[in-house]
Motif scaffolding. Structure first.
Motif, PDB file in Angstrom:
ATOM      1  N   LEU A  44       0.825  -1.205   0.000  1.00 13.68           N
ATOM      2  CA  LEU A  44       0.000   0.000   0.000  1.00 13.68           C
ATOM      3  C   LEU A  44       0.863   1.261   0.000  1.00 13.68           C
ATOM      4  N   ARG A  45       2.007   1.227   0.688  1.00 15.84           N
ATOM      5  CA  ARG A  45       2.913   2.382   0.680  1.00 15.84           C
ATOM      6  C   ARG A  45       3.466   2.629  -0.719  1.00 15.84           C
ATOM      7  N   GLN A  46       3.764   1.551  -1.421  1.00 18.22           N
ATOM      8  CA  GLN A  46       4.317   1.685  -2.773  1.00 18.22           C
ATOM      9  C   GLN A  46       3.256   2.114  -3.785  1.00 18.22           C
ATOM     10  N   PHE A  47       2.003   1.924  -3.440  1.00 17.54           N
ATOM     11  CA  PHE A  47       0.894   2.342  -4.303  1.00 17.54           C
ATOM     12  C   PHE A  47       0.658   3.838  -4.086  1.00 17.54           C
ATOM     13  N   ASP A  48       1.492   4.671  -4.697  1.00 15.91           N
ATOM     14  CA  ASP A  48       1.439   6.109  -4.442  1.00 15.91           C
ATOM     15  C   ASP A  48       1.201   6.926  -5.714  1.00 15.91           C
ATOM     16  N   HIS A  49       0.823   6.267  -6.816  1.00 13.55           N
ATOM     17  CA  HIS A  49       0.429   6.957  -8.041  1.00 13.55           C
ATOM     18  C   HIS A  49      -0.948   6.418  -8.436  1.00 13.55           C
ATOM     19  N   TRP A  50      -1.989   7.155  -8.120  1.00 16.51           N
ATOM     20  CA  TRP A  50      -3.336   6.656  -8.325  1.00 16.51           C
ATOM     21  C   TRP A  50      -4.331   7.783  -8.580  1.00 16.51           C
ATOM     22  N   ARG A  51      -5.516   7.370  -9.029  1.00 16.73           N
ATOM     23  CA  ARG A  51      -6.631   8.291  -9.210  1.00 16.73           C
ATOM     24  C   ARG A  51      -7.882   7.616  -8.665  1.00 16.73           C
ATOM     25  N   LEU A  52      -8.675   8.372  -7.929  1.00 16.23           N
ATOM     26  CA  LEU A  52      -9.932   7.826  -7.423  1.00 16.23           C
ATOM     27  C   LEU A  52     -11.056   8.811  -7.667  1.00 16.23           C
ATOM     28  N   GLN A  71     -12.247  13.890  -9.225  1.00 22.33           N
ATOM     29  CA  GLN A  71     -11.043  13.089  -9.314  1.00 22.33           C
ATOM     30  C   GLN A  71     -10.081  13.514  -8.215  1.00 22.33           C
ATOM     31  N   TRP A  72      -9.382  12.555  -7.700  1.00 17.13           N
ATOM     32  CA  TRP A  72      -8.274  12.796  -6.780  1.00 17.13           C
ATOM     33  C   TRP A  72      -7.087  12.069  -7.393  1.00 17.13           C
ATOM     34  N   GLU A  77       3.967  12.563  -3.508  1.00 14.65           N
ATOM     35  CA  GLU A  77       3.463  13.502  -2.506  1.00 14.65           C
ATOM     36  C   GLU A  77       2.629  14.616  -3.128  1.00 14.65           C
ATOM     37  N   VAL A  78       2.513  14.635  -4.434  1.00 18.94           N
ATOM     38  CA  VAL A  78       1.782  15.695  -5.130  1.00 18.94           C
ATOM     39  C   VAL A  78       0.340  15.252  -5.365  1.00 18.94           C
ATOM     40  N   TYR A  79      -0.621  16.076  -4.967  1.00 17.04           N
ATOM     41  CA  TYR A  79      -2.021  15.732  -5.152  1.00 17.04           C
ATOM     42  C   TYR A  79      -2.741  16.802  -5.973  1.00 17.04           C
ATOM     43  N   ASP A  80      -3.804  16.378  -6.643  1.00 14.41           N
ATOM     44  CA  ASP A  80      -4.655  17.259  -7.428  1.00 14.41           C
ATOM     45  C   ASP A  80      -6.086  16.773  -7.202  1.00 14.41           C
ATOM     46  N   LEU A  81      -6.832  17.534  -6.421  1.00 18.43           N
ATOM     47  CA  LEU A  81      -8.152  17.114  -5.965  1.00 18.43           C
ATOM     48  C   LEU A  81      -9.200  18.071  -6.510  1.00 18.43           C
TER      49      LEU A  81
END
Length: 210
Positions: A44-52, A71-72, A77-81
């Motif tokens: 789960l830590r390695q799963f750090d490039h995603w969209r929900l 979309q999130w 560490e960069v997010y776009d919500l």
């Protein structure tokens, strides 16, 4: 009589010990992680490039409301919500940033920046969102650098994270991606008289270009 006076300090010590309150575990839960927890949490830590995508609902003393998570997108560490809501005229609101920085774009096009993401979101919308922690909690992980307690259910799934005064309850898990462990589909975060509820309808993995 002498023996009685010798026993008094011991009686006092035992009495003091019995006043220590140990918080009981919720019924059917344990704080002992399952055997696969280390491997699962690392995945789960390695799963750090995603969209929900999903829905957000907030209830607090001052006001309450809901918003669609159009979309999130998370890339490290960069997010776009991107949120949309009719609540208090929020309309389409966009939050972009990192744990120590945020850029907030309001429906009218006004842009605000701050080194304190949570304070800016509260000032602009009235909502208290633990953004820096949500990035971790939404994957079913405690945020790093702070004390926490994990509780697991009889199905050996993570049921509760307690951290920073919040209690994060994992109400439902779902196998969204075949190559990853089950991911949260419904989360409720509680702190005092505040409640944040997230319902995730879709998780997608993004390519990691690191």
């Amino acid at each position: 009589m002498i023996r009685f006076w010798l026993l008094l300090p011991l009686i006092a010590l035992v009495s003091a010990c019995t006043t220590i309150q140990v918080e009981p575990l919720p019924e059917g839960m344990t704080d002992q992680p399952p055997a696969n927890w280390t491997g699962r949490s690392e995945q789960l830590r390695q799963f750090d490039h995603w969209r929900l995508m999903g829905k957000l609902a907030i209830r607090q003393p001052s006001d309450s409301g809901t918003a669609l998570i159009n979309q999130w997108v998370q890339k490290g560490e960069v997010y776009d919500l991107a949120l949309s809501s009719s609540f208090l005229g929020m309309g389409s609101t966009r939050l972009k940033g990192t744990p120590g920085f945020i850029e907030l774009t309001l429906p009218g096009g006004d842009i605000y920046q701050s080194g304190d993401p949570e304070a800016l979101v509260e000032a602009a919308t009235g909502w208290q969102l633990p953004l820096n922690h949500l990035i971790w909690w939404i994957r079913g992980l405690p945020a790093p650098g702070e004390d926490f307690r994990l509780l697991f259910g009889t199905d050996q799934q993570l049921a509760i994270i307690r951290q920073s005064g919040w209690e994060i309850r994992y109400d439902r898990w779902q196998k969204f991606l075949p190559s990853h462990p089950s991911l949260p589909a419904k989360i409720t975060a509680l702190k005092d008289d505040k409640r944040v509820r997230l319902v995730i309808s879709d998780w997608r993995e993004l390519g990691n270009t690191k």
